[in-house]
Design a protein around this motif. Sequence first.
Motif, PDB file in Angstrom:
ATOM      1  N   GLU A  74       0.838  -1.199   0.000  1.00 22.45           N
ATOM      2  CA  GLU A  74       0.000   0.000   0.000  1.00 22.45           C
ATOM      3  C   GLU A  74       0.881   1.260   0.000  1.00 22.45           C
ATOM      4  OE1 GLU A  74      -3.570   2.095   2.609  1.00 22.45           O
ATOM      5  OE2 GLU A  74      -2.761   0.170   3.262  1.00 22.45           O
ATOM      6  N   TRP A  75       1.932   1.271   0.829  1.00 20.18           N
ATOM      7  CA  TRP A  75       2.902   2.377   0.892  1.00 20.18           C
ATOM      8  C   TRP A  75       3.488   2.630  -0.494  1.00 20.18           C
ATOM      9  CZ3 TRP A  75       5.354   5.527   4.608  1.00 20.18           C
ATOM     10  CH2 TRP A  75       6.637   5.976   4.296  1.00 20.18           C
ATOM     11  N   LYS A  76       3.914   1.558  -1.130  1.00 18.52           N
ATOM     12  CA  LYS A  76       4.522   1.628  -2.459  1.00 18.52           C
ATOM     13  C   LYS A  76       3.540   2.203  -3.484  1.00 18.52           C
ATOM     14  CE  LYS A  76       6.685  -1.561  -5.729  1.00 18.52           C
ATOM     15  NZ  LYS A  76       7.121  -2.936  -5.946  1.00 18.52           N
ATOM     16  N   ALA A  77       2.299   1.742  -3.453  1.00 16.47           N
ATOM     17  CA  ALA A  77       1.282   2.227  -4.387  1.00 16.47           C
ATOM     18  C   ALA A  77       1.006   3.717  -4.188  1.00 16.47           C
ATOM     19  CB  ALA A  77       0.000   1.421  -4.240  1.00 16.47           C
ATOM     20  N   LEU A  78       1.036   4.168  -2.947  1.00 18.52           N
ATOM     21  CA  LEU A  78       0.785   5.578  -2.645  1.00 18.52           C
ATOM     22  C   LEU A  78       1.936   6.487  -3.068  1.00 18.52           C
ATOM     23  CD1 LEU A  78      -0.781   5.348   0.941  1.00 18.52           C
ATOM     24  CD2 LEU A  78      -1.931   6.181  -1.126  1.00 18.52           C
ATOM     25  N   LEU A  79       3.184   6.033  -2.878  1.00 18.84           N
ATOM     26  CA  LEU A  79       4.324   6.942  -2.948  1.00 18.84           C
ATOM     27  C   LEU A  79       5.304   6.748  -4.096  1.00 18.84           C
ATOM     28  CD1 LEU A  79       5.179   7.065   0.857  1.00 18.84           C
ATOM     29  CD2 LEU A  79       4.028   8.824  -0.498  1.00 18.84           C
ATOM     30  N   HIS A  80       5.520   5.545  -4.552  1.00 17.03           N
ATOM     31  CA  HIS A  80       6.648   5.290  -5.446  1.00 17.03           C
ATOM     32  C   HIS A  80       6.555   5.992  -6.800  1.00 17.03           C
ATOM     33  CE1 HIS A  80       8.636   1.670  -3.245  1.00 17.03           C
ATOM     34  NE2 HIS A  80       8.350   2.672  -2.440  1.00 17.03           N
ATOM     35  N   HIS A  81       5.363   6.340  -7.252  1.00 16.53           N
ATOM     36  CA  HIS A  81       5.251   7.024  -8.549  1.00 16.53           C
ATOM     37  C   HIS A  81       5.719   8.478  -8.496  1.00 16.53           C
ATOM     38  CE1 HIS A  81       1.482   8.134  -6.553  1.00 16.53           C
ATOM     39  NE2 HIS A  81       1.449   9.179  -7.365  1.00 16.53           N
ATOM     40  N   PHE A  82       5.960   9.006  -7.299  1.00 17.66           N
ATOM     41  CA  PHE A  82       6.441  10.385  -7.158  1.00 17.66           C
ATOM     42  C   PHE A  82       7.951  10.510  -7.400  1.00 17.66           C
ATOM     43  CE2 PHE A  82       2.622  10.697  -4.441  1.00 17.66           C
ATOM     44  CZ  PHE A  82       2.036  11.831  -4.987  1.00 17.66           C
ATOM     45  N   TYR A  83       8.696   9.412  -7.305  1.00 16.04           N
ATOM     46  CA  TYR A  83      10.157   9.486  -7.265  1.00 16.04           C
ATOM     47  C   TYR A  83      10.819   9.322  -8.628  1.00 16.04           C
ATOM     48  CZ  TYR A  83       8.964   8.311  -2.430  1.00 16.04           C
ATOM     49  OH  TYR A  83       8.401   8.280  -1.176  1.00 16.04           O
ATOM     50  N   ASP A  84      11.842  10.139  -8.844  1.00 17.25           N
ATOM     51  CA  ASP A  84      12.710   9.984 -10.011  1.00 17.25           C
ATOM     52  C   ASP A  84      14.052  10.639  -9.692  1.00 17.25           C
ATOM     53  OD1 ASP A  84      13.611   9.287 -12.531  1.00 17.25           O
ATOM     54  OD2 ASP A  84      12.885  11.151 -13.437  1.00 17.25           O
ATOM     55  N   PRO A  85      15.088   9.839  -9.492  1.00 19.65           N
ATOM     56  CA  PRO A  85      15.165   8.381  -9.557  1.00 19.65           C
ATOM     57  C   PRO A  85      14.599   7.730  -8.299  1.00 19.65           C
ATOM     58  CG  PRO A  85      17.277   9.255  -8.876  1.00 19.65           C
ATOM     59  CD  PRO A  85      16.385  10.441  -9.146  1.00 19.65           C
ATOM     60  N   PHE A  86      14.611   6.402  -8.299  1.00 19.72           N
ATOM     61  CA  PHE A  86      14.141   5.675  -7.125  1.00 19.72           C
ATOM     62  C   PHE A  86      15.060   6.000  -5.947  1.00 19.72           C
ATOM     63  CE2 PHE A  86      13.379   2.044  -4.364  1.00 19.72           C
ATOM     64  CZ  PHE A  86      11.990   2.061  -4.340  1.00 19.72           C
ATOM     65  N   PRO A  87      14.503   6.132  -4.747  1.00 24.19           N
ATOM     66  CA  PRO A  87      15.287   6.564  -3.582  1.00 24.19           C
ATOM     67  C   PRO A  87      16.448   5.646  -3.209  1.00 24.19           C
ATOM     68  CG  PRO A  87      12.947   6.663  -3.108  1.00 24.19           C
ATOM     69  CD  PRO A  87      13.092   5.979  -4.425  1.00 24.19           C
ATOM     70  N   THR A  88      17.489   6.279  -2.702  1.00 24.96           N
ATOM     71  CA  THR A  88      18.591   5.577  -2.064  1.00 24.96           C
ATOM     72  C   THR A  88      18.214   5.417  -0.598  1.00 24.96           C
ATOM     73  OG1 THR A  88      20.197   6.593  -3.551  1.00 24.96           O
ATOM     74  CG2 THR A  88      21.037   5.724  -1.458  1.00 24.96           C
ATOM     75  N   VAL A  89      18.304   4.192  -0.085  1.00 25.40           N
ATOM     76  CA  VAL A  89      17.955   3.930   1.308  1.00 25.40           C
ATOM     77  C   VAL A  89      19.146   3.261   1.986  1.00 25.40           C
ATOM     78  CG1 VAL A  89      16.379   2.706   2.865  1.00 25.40           C
ATOM     79  CG2 VAL A  89      15.520   3.645   0.714  1.00 25.40           C
ATOM     80  N   GLU A  90      19.558   3.823   3.120  1.00 26.03           N
ATOM     81  CA  GLU A  90      20.665   3.266   3.896  1.00 26.03           C
ATOM     82  C   GLU A  90      20.245   3.192   5.359  1.00 26.03           C
ATOM     83  OE1 GLU A  90      24.475   4.844   1.359  1.00 26.03           O
ATOM     84  OE2 GLU A  90      23.627   6.215   2.840  1.00 26.03           O
ATOM     85  N   HIS A  91      20.980   2.380   6.105  1.00 26.00           N
ATOM     86  CA  HIS A  91      20.692   2.182   7.525  1.00 26.00           C
ATOM     87  C   HIS A  91      21.925   2.511   8.352  1.00 26.00           C
ATOM     88  CE1 HIS A  91      17.855  -0.381   5.314  1.00 26.00           C
ATOM     89  NE2 HIS A  91      17.013   0.017   6.241  1.00 26.00           N
ATOM     90  N   TYR A  92      21.704   3.160   9.481  1.00 24.46           N
ATOM     91  CA  TYR A  92      22.798   3.627  10.326  1.00 24.46           C
ATOM     92  C   TYR A  92      22.560   3.230  11.777  1.00 24.46           C
ATOM     93  CZ  TYR A  92      23.987   6.611   6.370  1.00 24.46           C
ATOM     94  OH  TYR A  92      24.324   7.061   5.114  1.00 24.46           O
ATOM     95  N   ILE A  93      23.668   3.067  12.498  1.00 21.95           N
ATOM     96  CA  ILE A  93      23.599   2.892  13.937  1.00 21.95           C
ATOM     97  C   ILE A  93      24.423   3.997  14.579  1.00 21.95           C
ATOM     98  CG2 ILE A  93      23.160   0.403  13.928  1.00 21.95           C
ATOM     99  CD1 ILE A  93      26.129  -0.038  14.472  1.00 21.95           C
ATOM    100  N   LYS A  94      24.020   4.375  15.776  1.00 24.94           N
ATOM    101  CA  LYS A  94      24.654   5.470  16.477  1.00 24.94           C
ATOM    102  C   LYS A  94      26.069   5.091  16.930  1.00 24.94           C
ATOM    103  CE  LYS A  94      23.603   8.822  20.064  1.00 24.94           C
ATOM    104  NZ  LYS A  94      22.585   9.226  21.068  1.00 24.94           N
TER     105      LYS A  94
END
Length: 98
Positions: A74-94
């Motif tokens: 559902e999240w993907k259907a709502l939001l992914h058509h807004f992006y160009d290019p597709f988002p870069t996603v990374e994960h961090y720890i403190k």
Amino acid sequence: MILEVAILEVKTGMEQEFEEVFRKASKIISSMSGYISHELQYCIEEKGKYVLLVKWETLEDHTEGFRKSSEYKEWKALLHHFYDPFPTVEHYIKVNLS
């Protein structure tokens, strides 16, 4: 705690609509197991650029729990058509500095 950092580049002219839809999508992510908090920030220097910061209890809460859920579809259907290019996603720890 894990910090997910996503750089979102929204297509020109779609920023207001994106923000309105993101408010709805926020209810989806905030209902997920392991979710702690999130915020969306708009870039001052680059029009249409946002950063999404999401705090999760564990990496798996995001990568397994959320991304493999029906709620993610559902999240993907709502939001992914807004992006160009597709988002870069990374994960961090403190880093412990003491």
